[in-house]
Design an enzyme around this catalytic site. Structure first.
Site, PDB file in Angstrom:
ATOM      1  CE  LYS A 224      83.398   0.360  -1.769  1.00  0.00           C
ATOM      2  NZ  LYS A 224      83.177   1.549  -2.571  1.00  0.00           N
ATOM      3  CB  CYS A 362      77.669   5.231  -6.566  1.00  0.00           C
ATOM      4  SG  CYS A 362      76.624   4.124  -5.667  1.00  0.00           S
TER       5      CYS A 362
HETATM    6  C1  LIG Z   1      82.614   2.606  -2.386  1.00  0.00           C
HETATM    7  C2  LIG Z   1      83.159   3.942  -2.656  1.00  0.00           C
HETATM    8  C3  LIG Z   1      82.756   5.038  -1.886  1.00  0.00           C
HETATM    9  C4  LIG Z   1      81.732   4.951  -0.802  1.00  0.00           C
HETATM   10  O1  LIG Z   1      82.129   4.082   0.206  1.00  0.00           O
HETATM   11  P1  LIG Z   1      81.109   3.643   1.356  1.00  0.00           P
HETATM   12  O2  LIG Z   1      81.797   2.493   2.004  1.00  0.00           O
HETATM   13  O3  LIG Z   1      79.828   3.254   0.674  1.00  0.00           O
HETATM   14  O4  LIG Z   1      80.942   4.810   2.255  1.00  0.00           O
HETATM   15  C5  LIG Z   1      83.322   6.252  -2.184  1.00  0.00           C
HETATM   16  N1  LIG Z   1      84.234   6.394  -3.148  1.00  0.00           N
HETATM   17  C6  LIG Z   1      84.648   5.363  -3.904  1.00  0.00           C
HETATM   18  C7  LIG Z   1      85.699   5.584  -4.960  1.00  0.00           C
HETATM   19  C8  LIG Z   1      84.110   4.100  -3.679  1.00  0.00           C
HETATM   20  O5  LIG Z   1      84.511   3.070  -4.432  1.00  0.00           O
END
Ligand SMILES: *Cc1c(COP(=O)(O)O)cnc(C)c1O
Length: 403
Positions: A224, A362
């Site tokens: 990210k 999610c």
């Molecule tokens: C994407 C995200 C996660 C999970 O990250 P992964 O790379 O899928 O393990 C957890 N918390 C937040 C706020 C996210 O945006």
């Protein structure tokens, strides 16, 4: 000031055509695109330095180990941690949280309480639910208001003598809200509790200093923040990590093994069982260097301008509602238009070359709290332009008229 057109040339994927239209990539909260230097760093590892780390006496193994430890140090500096022992490489945010839930969880006992906020990603909910089931702990939820701001006074009221840990996201991946984590840390510590901050959505967009936040754990994902998939970080205070039992057993995490007694490695290796993803660690360092070269302050300034521009443009569309109107907000815009289903909106935007995310992101409890099933989410990165936002607004308007 960033030269966005020049920066875009570092990201070959942004030149992609979808359905004969230029790609408009607005799904950065799901994952970011990678600059050429990151992809090349992975390639260079495999072409020139590949060997298992911490094992060999030979040249390549030593080189690979050196690169891995250099990467660890870059991460340490990037988030303002004091010691390299406090930086553990994991597969991502999710694994980092599971590591803490499992390992720190071993130190907790029946009846202990954990607080999570109402706007957590499932990965900062489910590991705690599993732990609560396993150890008989109690999970409590810190509420938020309709704008998507946590209620700090209510938060403070939730503490009891049994509260051990607070788990909160720094920035909401759905609402964009920036939570007052420094204040929340102070309150947690006053009550003798620890705090874990999910930094998956903050680290790419704002300067982060774990010392200033005064958090006990901080986690984020490489993918990210323009780095590769399959690599993530857990920062933990040294004295805490020292007290915590290993998460997984295997090679790399031991000092010696015998049938009578196995001695674990010192930090951070105690938490890095098995061959680590040293290739991705290295590429993550390159991504962090790239971000630092652009300047996180410059990135934040441009992304805020994009966020404001997008909010203004979208608010002009009849029947459009934005979810998440916190006073402090990162450039994530969740919305619905009239009665148009989020999936229809997302699918039709895709046909126009515009990549957004739809659904619950999610974070189903956030949807339940807002009384909706899902939203369309446009999330921005520094390589996005105002022209792309114009394309989004025109696309939404066109689709709205179809319904
Ligand atoms: C994407 C995200 C996660 C999970 O990250 P992964 O790379 O899928 O393990 C957890 N918390 C937040 C706020 C996210 O945006």
């Amino acid at each position: 000031m960033l030269d966005i057109e020049k920066i875009r040339q570092d990201f070959p994927i942004l030149d992609t055509q979808v359905y004969n239209r230029p790609l408009v990539y607005l799904d950065n909260a799901a994952t970011t695109q990678k600059p050429r230097c990151v992809v090349e760093a992975e390639m260079a590892e495999y072409y020139h330095y590949n060997a298992n780390v911490h094992r060999g006496v030979h040249f390549l193994s030593e080189k690979a180990t050196e690169l891995l430890e250099e990467a660890r140090d870059s991460v340490r500096v990037f988030i303002g941690a004091e010691k390299r022992e406090e930086i553990v490489f994991t597969r991502g945010t999710t694994e980092s949280i599971n590591l803490v839930a499992f390992s720190y969880g071993e130190l907790l006992k029946e009846g202990d309480e954990i607080l999570v906020s109402a706007m957590e990603h499932h990965s900062n909910i489910v590991p705690w639910q599993l732990l609560c089931q396993r150890k008989g702990l109690v999970l409590k939820v810190v509420p938020m208001n309709d704008a998507g701001e946590l209620l700090v006074e209510e938060y403070e009221k939730l503490f009891t003598a049994k509260t051990k840990l607070v788990c909160v996201t720094h920035v909401s991946n759905v609402l964009g809200s920036v939570n007052p984590v420094a204040e929340m840390s102070r309150i947690a510590h006053e009550h003798g509790a620890l705090i874990l901050v999910d930094g998956a959505q903050s680290v790419p967009h704002m300067p982060v200093d774990v010392k200033k936040l005064d958090c006990d754990f901080f986690v984020f994902s490489g993918h990210k923040i323009y780095g590769p998939t399959g690599i993530g970080v857990l920062y933990g205070r040294e004295n805490l990590l020292d007290r915590m039992p290993p998460y997984q057993g295997g090679g790399e995490m031991i000092a010696s093994v015998s049938w009578e007694k196995t001695v674990y490695e010192h930090l951070p290796y105690k938490f890095e069982a098995g061959t680590p993803n040293y290739v991705a660690s290295r590429a993550l360092k390159v991504a962090l260097d790239y971000v630092s070269t652009l300047g996180i302050e410059n990135i934040a300034a441009w992304e805020h301008e994009l966020g404001e521009y997008a909010t203004e443009s979208l608010m002009k569309i009849e029947g459009l509602r934005i979810f998440g109107n916190a006073g402090k907000k990162e450039p994530v815009i969740s919305f619905l238009v009239g009665d148009v289903h989020h999936l229809d909106m997302g699918t039709l935007l895709d046909r126009l070359g515009i990549a957004v995310r739809t659904g619950h992101h999610c974070a189903q409890p956030v949807m339940t709290r807002l009384g909706i099933e899902g939203t369309v989410r446009a999330s921005f990165a520094f390589y996005n332009t105002k022209a792309e936002i114009d394309a989004l607004a025109e696309g939404i308007e066109k689709i709205r008229r179809m319904f």
